[in-house]
Scaffold this active site. Structure first.
Site, short mmCIF file in Angstrom:
data_model
loop_
_atom_site.label_atom_id
_atom_site.label_comp_id
_atom_site.label_asym_id
_atom_site.label_seq_id
_atom_site.Cartn_x
_atom_site.Cartn_y
_atom_site.Cartn_z
N ARG A 47 8.97 -9.55 -7.25
CA ARG A 47 8.02 -9.58 -6.14
C ARG A 47 6.62 -9.94 -6.61
O ARG A 47 5.90 -10.64 -5.90
CB ARG A 47 8.03 -8.24 -5.39
N HIS A 75 6.77 -13.55 -7.07
CA HIS A 75 6.88 -14.18 -5.75
C HIS A 75 5.52 -14.30 -5.09
O HIS A 75 5.20 -15.32 -4.48
CB HIS A 75 7.83 -13.36 -4.87
N SER A 98 13.82 -17.64 -2.37
CA SER A 98 12.73 -17.59 -3.34
C SER A 98 13.07 -16.64 -4.49
O SER A 98 12.84 -16.95 -5.66
CB SER A 98 11.43 -17.12 -2.66
#
Length: 209
Positions: A39, A42, A14
């Site tokens: 992040r 994400h 990812s």
């Protein structure tokens, strides 16, 4: 085509995809901030954070230094508290606190005619004035925290201001951005408890992984 990956490879892949889709813009992000942006994207699948996320130059270093020293992390929701990695916090000797559901906080807020967020920030300022404050839901919490900073009653090691919504959200973030403390702010209406937790985790994982 469905990708069949072992569990430990899914997050890694990812992050690779996110980096690929960032393209040349990844080169414009300071090296110590790149994993932070990755992040947040994400957890939200939202590349708008490349434009919306404001990170002061001292934010990452100050946040990681505080975590390394066993800082308290104050959140404005139990959802944010739950989203912060307990494993990483235990490794670092850090504590995550949310006062929003405390009965005495609710009682005082009702008596004074203010939100629980206001009372919880006041208490956190007294108890842990140099904590990391991660605000992901309540603009009133961020406004009160800004007031306390301006009054010299609290000096956060890091202020994470990412509430989501429509009423006083943009205005509270503008207030926070103008402060002279280490800060990470999601400008505009976007944000949320998941984003607040993701930012804390990004800082912690940089120390524990």
């Amino acid at each position: 085509m469905i990708q069949f990956l072992p569990p430990d490879a899914i997050e890694r892949r990812s992050f690779e995809i996110i980096l690929e889709e960032m393209g040349d813009r990844a080169k414009l992000i300071p090296a110590d901030q790149l994993s932070l942006f990755q992040r947040v994207i994400h957890t939200s699948a939202d590349f708008d954070y490349l434009d919306n996320l404001f990170v002061s130059p001292d934010a990452v270093s100050s946040g990681r230094r505080a975590l390394s020293n066993g800082a308290t992390v104050v959140t404005d929701t139990n959802m944010a508290k739950s989203g912060i990695s307990s494993h990483a916090m235990n490794l670092l000797g850090c504590k995550v606190v949310c006062r929003m559901a405390d009965p005495d906080v609710a009682r005082e807020a009702k008596e004074r005619g203010v939100t629980r967020a206001v009372v919880s920030m006041e208490r956190a300022a007294r108890e842990t004035p140099e904590a990391i404050f991660a605000i992901g839901n309540a603009p009133t919490a961020l406004v009160e925290l800004c007031r306390l900073v301006q009054a010299g009653q609290v000096r956060p090691a890091l202020l994470i201001g990412v509430p989501v919504g429509f009423v006083n959200v943009v205005e509270s973030k503008e207030m926070a951005k103008a402060l002279d403390v280490p800060r990470i702010i999601a400008m505009g209406r976007k944000g949320g408890s998941n984003v607040a937790a993701a930012i804390v985790n990004a800082l912690a994982y940089g120390l524990t992984r």
